[in-house]
Motif scaffolding. Structure first.
Motif, short mmCIF file in Angstrom:
data_model
loop_
_atom_site.label_atom_id
_atom_site.label_comp_id
_atom_site.label_asym_id
_atom_site.label_seq_id
_atom_site.Cartn_x
_atom_site.Cartn_y
_atom_site.Cartn_z
N UNK A 111 5.40 -18.31 33.32
CA UNK A 111 5.26 -16.75 33.72
C UNK A 111 6.59 -16.36 33.18
N UNK A 112 7.81 -17.36 32.72
CA UNK A 112 8.80 -17.44 32.17
C UNK A 112 9.00 -16.92 30.50
N UNK A 113 7.66 -16.74 29.58
CA UNK A 113 7.17 -16.77 28.52
C UNK A 113 7.06 -15.06 28.48
N UNK A 114 5.89 -15.21 29.02
CA UNK A 114 4.91 -13.78 29.71
C UNK A 114 6.34 -12.85 29.58
N UNK A 115 6.62 -12.64 31.27
CA UNK A 115 8.10 -12.02 31.32
C UNK A 115 8.53 -11.52 29.89
N UNK A 116 9.21 -12.97 29.23
CA UNK A 116 10.05 -12.65 28.56
C UNK A 116 9.20 -11.37 27.41
N UNK A 117 8.02 -11.15 27.21
CA UNK A 117 7.15 -10.61 26.02
C UNK A 117 6.78 -8.92 26.14
N UNK A 118 8.06 -8.76 27.83
CA UNK A 118 7.99 -7.55 28.04
C UNK A 118 9.41 -7.10 28.68
N UNK A 119 9.86 -8.01 27.76
CA UNK A 119 11.71 -7.68 28.36
C UNK A 119 12.64 -7.15 27.56
N UNK A 120 13.58 -6.30 27.99
CA UNK A 120 14.36 -6.06 26.83
C UNK A 120 16.26 -5.25 28.11
N UNK A 121 17.01 -6.73 27.01
CA UNK A 121 18.02 -6.50 27.29
C UNK A 121 18.67 -5.20 27.27
N UNK A 122 18.25 -4.04 26.31
CA UNK A 122 18.63 -2.91 25.59
C UNK A 122 20.41 -3.50 24.98
N UNK A 123 20.39 -4.72 24.68
CA UNK A 123 21.26 -5.17 23.35
C UNK A 123 21.05 -5.46 22.06
N UNK A 124 20.33 -6.78 22.41
CA UNK A 124 20.57 -7.72 20.89
C UNK A 124 18.50 -8.24 21.31
N UNK A 125 17.32 -7.60 22.22
CA UNK A 125 16.71 -8.78 22.37
C UNK A 125 15.71 -7.41 23.00
N UNK A 126 14.75 -7.27 22.52
CA UNK A 126 13.05 -6.47 23.08
C UNK A 126 11.36 -7.12 22.94
N UNK A 127 11.24 -7.96 24.09
CA UNK A 127 9.63 -8.07 23.64
C UNK A 127 9.15 -7.25 22.95
N UNK A 128 8.06 -8.12 21.88
CA UNK A 128 6.65 -7.65 21.35
C UNK A 128 5.94 -6.68 22.59
N UNK A 129 5.75 -6.58 23.89
CA UNK A 129 5.27 -5.77 24.21
C UNK A 129 5.92 -4.70 25.13
N UNK A 130 6.63 -4.61 25.00
CA UNK A 130 8.21 -3.67 25.46
C UNK A 130 7.69 -2.36 25.52
N UNK A 131 7.49 -2.29 24.77
CA UNK A 131 7.09 -0.93 24.13
C UNK A 131 6.23 0.23 24.76
N UNK A 132 5.26 -1.33 25.68
CA UNK A 132 3.50 -0.77 25.39
C UNK A 132 3.62 -0.42 27.02
N UNK A 133 4.67 -1.02 27.93
CA UNK A 133 4.48 -0.81 29.23
C UNK A 133 5.25 0.32 29.94
N UNK A 134 5.71 0.75 30.66
CA UNK A 134 6.82 1.74 31.60
C UNK A 134 7.63 0.98 31.97
N UNK A 135 8.86 1.84 31.55
CA UNK A 135 10.24 1.18 31.78
C UNK A 135 9.83 0.93 33.01
#
Length: 225
Positions: A111-135
Motif C-alpha cells: 500500500x505504501x509503495x503503491x500510493x507512492x507511485x501516485x503521490x506528489x509533494x509539489x516540491x521535490x517528489x512526484x510519483x511516476x503515475x501521478x500525472x496519469x490520475x486526477x488531482x
C-alpha cells in the motif's frame, strides 16, 4: 534428544528479507531528510516494489517453507498458539503469530509503495503515475503515503523488531536460521528446495520484477516529468 538440521529458509528468501529490511530503513531516512534525498527515496521505492513483487510470486513457487501455503493459518490455530497450545510444526517456519506479521507487513508495504507511485509533494517528489490520475486522486494518495501509511510501516516494523527481541531473549531462539537457512529441529521435516536450479529461477524472477518496476518508473518521463 536427537536433533535434525533442516534447510528451512532458501537463499532467495534470506536475501529478500535482509534487502527489504535495509531498503525500508533507507526509505524512512530519505523520506525524513527530504530535499535531494527524495530522488533516492523514489529509487528505493522502486527497489522495494521489485522485491515485493518477487516475494509474492516466490510465495507461490519458492522453497517449501517460504510458500504462503506453509504459513497460512486459520484463526483457530492462531488462537491455540497464543494460548500456549501450539501445533508441533508451528515453529518450523513462520509461527502463526509470525505469519500474521509477515502478511501485515507485505500488505502495508504494498500500500505504501503503491500510493507512492501516485503521490506528489509539489516540491521535490512526484510519483511516476501521478500525472496519469486526477488531482483528487493524487491528494488522497499523497495524504495516505505521508500520513497513516508511514506510521503503519513504522509501527509494524517496530513490532517486528520487538518480536525478534522476545524470541532471542525470552524464548532463547536465535535469528541464525535467517542467516544460514538451517534450523535444528526435534523431528525431521521436509526441507525447502535450495539448489542451484531454484536460485537461478529466483534470479530470473527478480530480474523480471525489477524490469516491471523500472518500466513503471519510466512512465514519469513519458508523461513529461
Amino acid at each position: 534428544m536427537t536433533q535434525h538440521t533442516v534447510r528451512i529458509w532458501d537463499l532467495p528468501t534470506r536475501i529478500f528479507h535482509w534487502a527489504l529490511a535495509a531498503c525500508v530503513v533507507a526509505l524512512v531516512i530519505t523520506g525524513k531528510l527530504g530535499g535531494n534525498a527524495m530522488l533516492w527515496h523514489l529509487r528505493l521505492g522502486h527497489v522495494v516494489l521489485a522485491l515485493l513483487l518477487f516475494r509474492i510470486v516466490w510465495g507461490l513457487v519458492g522453497g517449501r517453507w517460504s510458500r504462503f501455503a506453509a504459513f497460512l493459518y486459520s484463526p483457530a490455530r492462531l488462537l491455540r498458539y497464543l494460548r500456549g497450545m501450539p501445533h508441533p510444526q508451528d515453529d518450523v517456519g513462520h509461527s502463526p503469530l509470525g505469519a500474521l506479521s509477515v502478511f501485515s507487513l507485505l500488505a502495508v508495504l504494498l500500500a505504501q509503495v503503491g500510493t507512492g507511485l501516485f503521490s506528489d509533494d509539489e516540491i521535490a517528489f512526484a510519483g511516476p503515475l501521478s500525472a496519469r490520475v486526477s488531482n483528487a486522486v493524487v491528494e488522497q494518495m499523497t495524504s495516505y503515503h505521508e500520513g497513516i501509511g508511514q506510521y503503519l510501516v513504522l509501527g509494524l516494523a517496530g513490532l517486528h523488531l520487538l518480536a525478534i527481541v522476545f524470541y532471542v531473549r525470552v524464548r532463547r531462539r536465535l535469528i541464525r536460521p535467517m542467516l544460514d537457512g538451517d534450523k535444528l529441529l526435534a523431528s525431521a521435516v521436509a526441507p525447502s528446495r535450495d539448489d542451484l536450479g531454484s536460485r537461478v529461477a529466483a534470479l530470473l524472477l527478480l530480474a523480471l520484477c525489477a524490469g516491471l518496476s523500472w518500466w513503471l518508473s519510466s512512465l514519469a518521463s513519458a508523461a513529461g516529468w
